[in-house]
Write a protein that holds these residues in place. Structure first.
Motif, short mmCIF file in Angstrom:
data_model
loop_
_atom_site.label_atom_id
_atom_site.label_comp_id
_atom_site.label_asym_id
_atom_site.label_seq_id
_atom_site.Cartn_x
_atom_site.Cartn_y
_atom_site.Cartn_z
N VAL A 77 0.85 -1.20 0.00
CA VAL A 77 0.00 0.00 0.00
C VAL A 77 0.87 1.24 0.00
O VAL A 77 2.03 1.20 0.40
N THR A 78 0.28 2.34 -0.45
CA THR A 78 0.87 3.65 -0.21
C THR A 78 0.26 4.13 1.10
O THR A 78 -0.97 4.14 1.24
N LEU A 79 1.10 4.48 2.05
CA LEU A 79 0.61 4.89 3.36
C LEU A 79 0.42 6.41 3.38
O LEU A 79 1.38 7.16 3.33
N HIS A 80 -0.83 6.85 3.41
CA HIS A 80 -1.14 8.27 3.39
C HIS A 80 -1.21 8.87 4.79
O HIS A 80 -0.90 10.04 4.98
N SER A 81 -1.67 8.09 5.74
CA SER A 81 -1.79 8.58 7.12
C SER A 81 -1.60 7.41 8.07
O SER A 81 -2.06 6.30 7.81
N ASP A 83 -1.98 6.85 12.25
CA ASP A 83 -2.42 7.48 13.49
C ASP A 83 -2.57 6.43 14.59
O ASP A 83 -3.67 5.94 14.86
N PRO A 84 -1.45 6.04 15.23
CA PRO A 84 -1.54 4.99 16.25
C PRO A 84 -2.38 5.39 17.45
O PRO A 84 -2.98 4.55 18.11
N ALA A 85 -2.46 6.69 17.74
CA ALA A 85 -3.27 7.14 18.88
C ALA A 85 -4.74 6.80 18.67
O ALA A 85 -5.46 6.51 19.62
N ASN A 86 -5.19 6.86 17.43
CA ASN A 86 -6.58 6.52 17.10
C ASN A 86 -6.68 5.16 16.41
O ASN A 86 -7.73 4.82 15.85
N ALA A 87 -5.60 4.40 16.44
CA ALA A 87 -5.55 3.04 15.91
C ALA A 87 -6.09 2.95 14.48
O ALA A 87 -6.95 2.13 14.17
N SER A 88 -5.56 3.80 13.59
CA SER A 88 -6.03 3.77 12.21
C SER A 88 -4.92 4.19 11.25
O SER A 88 -3.97 4.88 11.63
N ALA A 89 -5.09 3.78 10.01
CA ALA A 89 -4.18 4.17 8.93
C ALA A 89 -5.01 4.39 7.68
O ALA A 89 -6.00 3.68 7.45
N VAL A 90 -4.61 5.37 6.87
CA VAL A 90 -5.24 5.61 5.59
C VAL A 90 -4.27 5.11 4.52
O VAL A 90 -3.13 5.57 4.45
N VAL A 91 -4.74 4.15 3.74
CA VAL A 91 -3.86 3.49 2.78
C VAL A 91 -4.50 3.45 1.39
O VAL A 91 -5.72 3.54 1.25
N PRO A 177 5.01 6.74 1.69
CA PRO A 177 5.87 5.56 1.49
C PRO A 177 5.05 4.31 1.16
O PRO A 177 3.85 4.25 1.41
N MET A 178 5.74 3.32 0.61
CA MET A 178 5.10 2.03 0.35
C MET A 178 5.40 1.09 1.50
O MET A 178 6.54 0.99 1.96
N VAL A 179 4.34 0.42 1.94
CA VAL A 179 4.43 -0.49 3.08
C VAL A 179 3.67 -1.77 2.73
O VAL A 179 2.59 -1.70 2.13
N ALA A 180 4.22 -2.90 3.10
CA ALA A 180 3.51 -4.17 2.95
C ALA A 180 2.71 -4.39 4.22
O ALA A 180 3.25 -4.35 5.32
N VAL A 181 1.40 -4.58 4.06
CA VAL A 181 0.55 -4.77 5.23
C VAL A 181 -0.14 -6.12 5.17
O VAL A 181 -0.35 -6.68 4.10
N ALA A 182 -0.46 -6.63 6.35
CA ALA A 182 -1.28 -7.83 6.47
C ALA A 182 -2.44 -7.49 7.38
O ALA A 182 -2.28 -6.72 8.34
N THR A 183 -3.61 -8.00 7.06
CA THR A 183 -4.78 -7.76 7.90
C THR A 183 -5.39 -9.08 8.35
O THR A 183 -5.24 -10.11 7.69
N GLU A 184 -6.06 -9.01 9.49
CA GLU A 184 -6.87 -10.12 9.98
C GLU A 184 -8.19 -9.52 10.44
O GLU A 184 -8.20 -8.55 11.20
#
Length: 197
Positions: A77-81, A83-91, A177-184
């Motif tokens: 993914v391209t990581l746009h945002s 925000d660990p404080a709100n436990a979220s990421a915009v990708v 940046p580009m980041v490899a993510v995994a989700t469950e």
């Protein structure tokens, strides 16, 4: 004669009236499994593909992007945002493959410059999505403290562990940046920095 004419008109009205109601939720396109290079799990149709319509060249595979909001999947993914404080990421899910793998996956002629002249090919989905972070996320980088490279495959990102705090500091210094993510279950459980030459 009049009875036959009325019967025919009723038949035309009944047959012609089918399917004129408003569409239901089941007509919404659903995610389908991806078959492209490490982009596992559910995927969405490529941008610009009309709903329910086959592509103009149905035999040629088209890029498919992972749907990170459902199930368990992996994607670059391209990581746009972040925000660990709100436990979220915009990708923005992307296709990130070597030129050779890309040409094999999409049946592109071997003489095409993408197969022979490009080390990596990136296809953007042009779709941003907010994905929650799981309670515990594992973070990785492709370079250790001594400067050595730690990576199994470029599309899986680095394998050197890092802390969430280190990842946040790295993200603050890097734009999109580009980041490899995994989700469950639709939440990010792994984020690994992707090396981009």
């Amino acid at each position: 004669m009049r009875r036959k004419l009325i019967g025919s008109l009723l038949l035309v009205v009944v047959v012609g009236g089918c399917g004129t109601g408003s569409p239901d939720a089941s007509s919404t396109p659903t995610a389908s499994p991806s078959t492209v290079s490490g982009v596992g799990g559910p995927a969405s149709d490529p941008p610009g593909t009309p709903t329910g319509m086959p592509s103009s060249n149905a035999t040629v595979p088209q890029p498919r992007f992972a749907d990170l909001t459902q199930g368990s999947t992996t994607s670059v993914v391209t990581l746009h945002s972040y925000d660990p404080a709100n436990a979220s990421a915009v990708v923005e899910p992307v296709i990130f493959m070597t030129g050779d793998a890309y040409c094999r996956a999409f049946k592109i002629e071997r003489s095409d410059g993408r197969c022979t002249h490009q080390a990596f090919i990136t296809e953007e989905s042009h779709t941003k999505v907010t994905v929650p972070l799981a309670d515990e996320v594992d973070y990785f980088t492709w370079e250790d403290a001594e400067g050595d490279v730690c990576m199994d495959a470029p599309e899986k990102g680095g394998t050197c562990p890092m802390t969430g705090k280190q990842f946040a500091a790295w993200f603050a210094l890097n734009k999109r940046p580009m980041v490899a993510v995994a989700t469950e279950l639709g939440a990010i459980t792994r984020m690994a920095i992707v090396y981009t030459p």
